[in-house]
Design an enzyme around this catalytic site. Sequence first.
Site, mmCIF file in Angstrom:
data_model
loop_
_atom_site.group_PDB
_atom_site.id
_atom_site.type_symbol
_atom_site.label_atom_id
_atom_site.label_comp_id
_atom_site.label_asym_id
_atom_site.label_seq_id
_atom_site.Cartn_x
_atom_site.Cartn_y
_atom_site.Cartn_z
ATOM 1 N N CYS A 2 0.889 -1.271 0.083
ATOM 2 C CA CYS A 2 0.017 -0.060 0.106
ATOM 3 C C CYS A 2 0.854 1.103 0.031
ATOM 4 O O CYS A 2 1.938 1.421 0.790
ATOM 5 C CB CYS A 2 -0.890 -0.048 1.272
ATOM 6 S SG CYS A 2 -2.173 -1.356 1.217
ATOM 7 N N ARG A 27 3.918 -0.397 -4.823
ATOM 8 C CA ARG A 27 3.528 -1.050 -3.366
ATOM 9 C C ARG A 27 2.162 -1.519 -3.243
ATOM 10 O O ARG A 27 1.718 -2.041 -2.196
ATOM 11 C CB ARG A 27 3.651 0.372 -2.299
ATOM 12 C CG ARG A 27 5.068 0.707 -2.155
ATOM 13 C CD ARG A 27 4.775 1.917 -1.277
ATOM 14 N NE ARG A 27 4.728 1.438 -0.068
ATOM 15 C CZ ARG A 27 5.631 1.222 1.202
ATOM 16 N NH1 ARG A 27 7.006 1.524 0.522
ATOM 17 N NH2 ARG A 27 5.300 0.794 2.211
ATOM 18 N N TRP A 72 -2.958 -2.631 -1.582
ATOM 19 C CA TRP A 72 -2.729 -3.994 -1.736
ATOM 20 C C TRP A 72 -3.658 -4.702 -0.648
ATOM 21 O O TRP A 72 -3.280 -4.633 0.375
ATOM 22 C CB TRP A 72 -0.964 -4.219 -1.582
ATOM 23 C CG TRP A 72 -0.655 -5.697 -1.601
ATOM 24 C CD1 TRP A 72 -0.441 -6.416 -3.048
ATOM 25 C CD2 TRP A 72 -0.474 -6.855 -0.565
ATOM 26 N NE1 TRP A 72 -0.273 -7.784 -2.273
ATOM 27 C CE2 TRP A 72 -0.519 -7.963 -0.970
ATOM 28 C CE3 TRP A 72 -0.851 -6.871 1.016
ATOM 29 C CZ2 TRP A 72 -0.300 -9.406 -0.341
ATOM 30 C CZ3 TRP A 72 -0.861 -7.972 1.678
ATOM 31 C CH2 TRP A 72 -0.348 -9.168 0.962
ATOM 32 N N ASN A 96 -1.737 2.508 5.393
ATOM 33 C CA ASN A 96 -0.904 1.731 4.894
ATOM 34 C C ASN A 96 -0.503 0.694 6.256
ATOM 35 O O ASN A 96 -0.099 1.191 7.204
ATOM 36 C CB ASN A 96 0.189 1.910 4.326
ATOM 37 C CG ASN A 96 1.240 0.802 4.135
ATOM 38 O OD1 ASN A 96 0.862 -0.199 4.130
ATOM 39 N ND2 ASN A 96 2.693 1.313 4.170
ATOM 40 N N GLY A 97 -1.015 -0.543 6.689
ATOM 41 C CA GLY A 97 -0.625 -1.324 7.718
ATOM 42 C C GLY A 97 -1.699 -2.119 8.004
ATOM 43 O O GLY A 97 -2.739 -2.217 6.767
ATOM 44 N N GLU A 473 16.247 -18.814 -6.330
ATOM 45 C CA GLU A 473 15.905 -17.724 -6.830
ATOM 46 C C GLU A 473 15.451 -17.485 -8.310
ATOM 47 O O GLU A 473 14.550 -16.930 -8.749
ATOM 48 C CB GLU A 473 17.300 -16.676 -6.908
ATOM 49 C CG GLU A 473 16.972 -15.551 -7.230
ATOM 50 C CD GLU A 473 15.906 -14.584 -6.674
ATOM 51 O OE1 GLU A 473 15.229 -14.833 -5.782
ATOM 52 O OE2 GLU A 473 15.712 -13.523 -7.367
ATOM 53 N N LYS A 477 11.799 -16.360 -9.314
ATOM 54 C CA LYS A 477 11.731 -15.200 -10.532
ATOM 55 C C LYS A 477 10.862 -15.777 -11.413
ATOM 56 O O LYS A 477 9.866 -14.927 -11.940
ATOM 57 C CB LYS A 477 13.086 -14.786 -10.869
ATOM 58 C CG LYS A 477 12.994 -13.504 -11.352
ATOM 59 C CD LYS A 477 13.867 -12.792 -10.490
ATOM 60 C CE LYS A 477 13.050 -12.555 -9.101
ATOM 61 N NZ LYS A 477 13.673 -11.954 -7.848
ATOM 62 N N GLU A 480 6.929 -15.932 -10.026
ATOM 63 C CA GLU A 480 6.241 -14.651 -9.606
ATOM 64 C C GLU A 480 5.824 -13.761 -11.084
ATOM 65 O O GLU A 480 4.899 -13.054 -11.087
ATOM 66 C CB GLU A 480 7.095 -13.698 -8.697
ATOM 67 C CG GLU A 480 8.354 -13.133 -9.204
ATOM 68 C CD GLU A 480 9.032 -12.267 -7.857
ATOM 69 O OE1 GLU A 480 8.148 -11.715 -7.449
ATOM 70 O OE2 GLU A 480 10.130 -12.359 -8.107
ATOM 71 N N HIS A 496 15.189 -38.388 -4.859
ATOM 72 C CA HIS A 496 13.994 -38.409 -3.652
ATOM 73 C C HIS A 496 12.586 -38.183 -3.731
ATOM 74 O O HIS A 496 11.958 -37.927 -2.457
ATOM 75 C CB HIS A 496 14.914 -37.799 -2.513
ATOM 76 C CG HIS A 496 16.334 -38.252 -2.509
ATOM 77 N ND1 HIS A 496 16.502 -39.766 -1.956
ATOM 78 C CD2 HIS A 496 17.641 -37.978 -2.673
ATOM 79 C CE1 HIS A 496 17.799 -39.820 -2.157
ATOM 80 N NE2 HIS A 496 18.512 -38.773 -2.160
ATOM 81 N N LYS A 596 5.713 -4.524 -3.751
ATOM 82 C CA LYS A 596 7.125 -4.495 -3.229
ATOM 83 C C LYS A 596 6.913 -3.828 -2.008
ATOM 84 O O LYS A 596 6.015 -3.378 -1.485
ATOM 85 C CB LYS A 596 7.747 -3.439 -4.161
ATOM 86 C CG LYS A 596 9.287 -3.746 -4.262
ATOM 87 C CD LYS A 596 9.804 -3.064 -5.620
ATOM 88 C CE LYS A 596 11.369 -3.234 -5.377
ATOM 89 N NZ LYS A 596 11.585 -4.880 -6.106
#
Length: 601
Positions: A2, A27, A72, A96-97, A473, A477, A480, A496, A596
């Site tokens: 947010c 955000r 968000w 925001n929170g 990583e 990537k 996402e 395995h 982000k």
Amino acid sequence: MCGIVGYAGKGEAALKVFSGLEQLEYRGYDSAGIAVSDGHKINIVKKCGRVRLLKARLNQLTGGVGIGHTRWATHGKPSDVNAHPHASGAVVVVHNGILENYSELKNSLSAAGARFVSETDSEVIAASINAAYSRGNCNFCAEPNLCDPSAPHALLRALHTSAQTFKGSYALMVMCEGFEGFAVARFKSPVIVGAGDDGFYCASDEPALAGSCSSVYALQDGEYALITPSGIRLYDCDLSPVERKFSPNRARSAAFDLCGNDRYMIKEICESPAAVKNTVSAFASAEGDIDGIRRADRFIFLGCGTAYHAALMGKIYLERFARATTEAEYAGEFRYKDPVLTPRSAVIAVTQSGETADTVEAAKLAKTLGARVIAVTNSPRSEITRVADAVVPVEAGTEICVAATKSYSGQLVALYMLAKRLAGESFSEICALPDALGKVIKSADICALADMCARASGVYFLGRNADYALALEGSLKMREVTYIAGGGYPAGELKHGTLALIDENTVSVFIITDGELASKSATAAEQVLSRGGKVAIVTCCKGIAAAFAGRAETVEIPDLGKYLTPVLAATVLQKLAYRTAVILGRDPDKPRHLAKSVTVE
Ligand code: F6R
């Protein structure tokens, strides 16, 4: 997550807030909204979807004071009604929170007559402040006449009174009808204030104010601000006025210029050599007592997502160079496991934004348990830097794309240099890295492999040791930005269980940058081929590339040794994810459901 922006000045608030929101959209992009006071009434436009959808309605907002939000979603699905700003009576709020006790507060406010239209926790904040404001309720002011709700500070006092009842995290901007300004509060969610040529601003982070404010101040937990067209007034947690030093805004509006690129993701991948070079130069200016942790008997690297994958590499570097006892953990796991730490433990917290809630809270916990904390961050004024005993800078510059790319390269080299320094070794070899990285980014041909991945039902990434950290990583990537299922696995683990996933529709990408382990990973690649799975190999080992020629897609990279070659391989994996996303028509800069700076749990 947010983003919030506020403005009070001579300009049109709607335009200022809109442009700040566009710069903060990474955000969160579930919905957006703006409220502007016309001097009597506060008008609000809000809409589910991206910030740009507000543009056509900005002419409904005139006035010099406004606040805005890009969301968000946490409580309540993305929708027009759940979009901020939220109004209750005369009060309008952006938040925001997360308000953890919203349900309890909602019940008591409902019992007192408040009505709610959204499913959000933030509307409860608006109702709570409105109730305090309407009561003229003021814990702070001893003089009844100053408790007149029409006095300018009444809004701030109402915000302060309400905030005492909030549990959770918040960066809040609050307007109310009849007051030309807005009040700001912060607890565990970032917010900065800044003075521009044409007015006074407030925002979640520095990039939103790039180009409008050359100097900024980041509010501390429990601090308040009152922003009007005549200035910014700052207050401590008891609402006593305070003076604070403003620092230069490091964000540059150039970060928002795509410079001819189609997307920020590819632009930022191409900026990796500069990120590495600048991080190397900045290492000498690391703040605090880094060498103090040499005495530690145990090192714990922490991070979330990509930063956790960098933390894994940091662990490998320190273990190998200093032969130290090291661990790497997800910050969100570490903070809830009742960790065993002593004053001889050192925690190295890796975070691009410096605001990720789990990482910041884990670092705070480590400090309370007596450990020393080093932050490795791209954000020098972020919360993590206030917690840490020392800060190792990553100089990747502002990263706009939600998926971390150049900041990951910067984190890897910062951790490499830190490990070398703790081991008492020099690291001049790193100077060759930026050029080599630039060449790999230009020349690595991943087009055929991206076509193969775009058609796959699953893409798996495999490697051993450092290549396993890279595999995690590479997989993150890919997942996402393309939404293709997959995972990262140690190459030795394949047989395995994971081998059962392999069929002719899957692609397994083997990362082989460590010559000593090459033949081991190659064996695993053969096992995939013999079961009909498609294989790709990213390697610096010529023999491996030759052995798989014609049977697997191979991407060759130069060999800079087993600790720096992974940085080259990382950019190949980033390019691969980017290209695959583009083929599939995804927006790699703003993947669905993500944002982000994860400032909530
Ligand atoms: C993935 C990504 C995230 C972040 C994670 C931690 O591309 O960007 O996984 O790495 O949310 O963020 P920071 O580094 O800001 O703590």
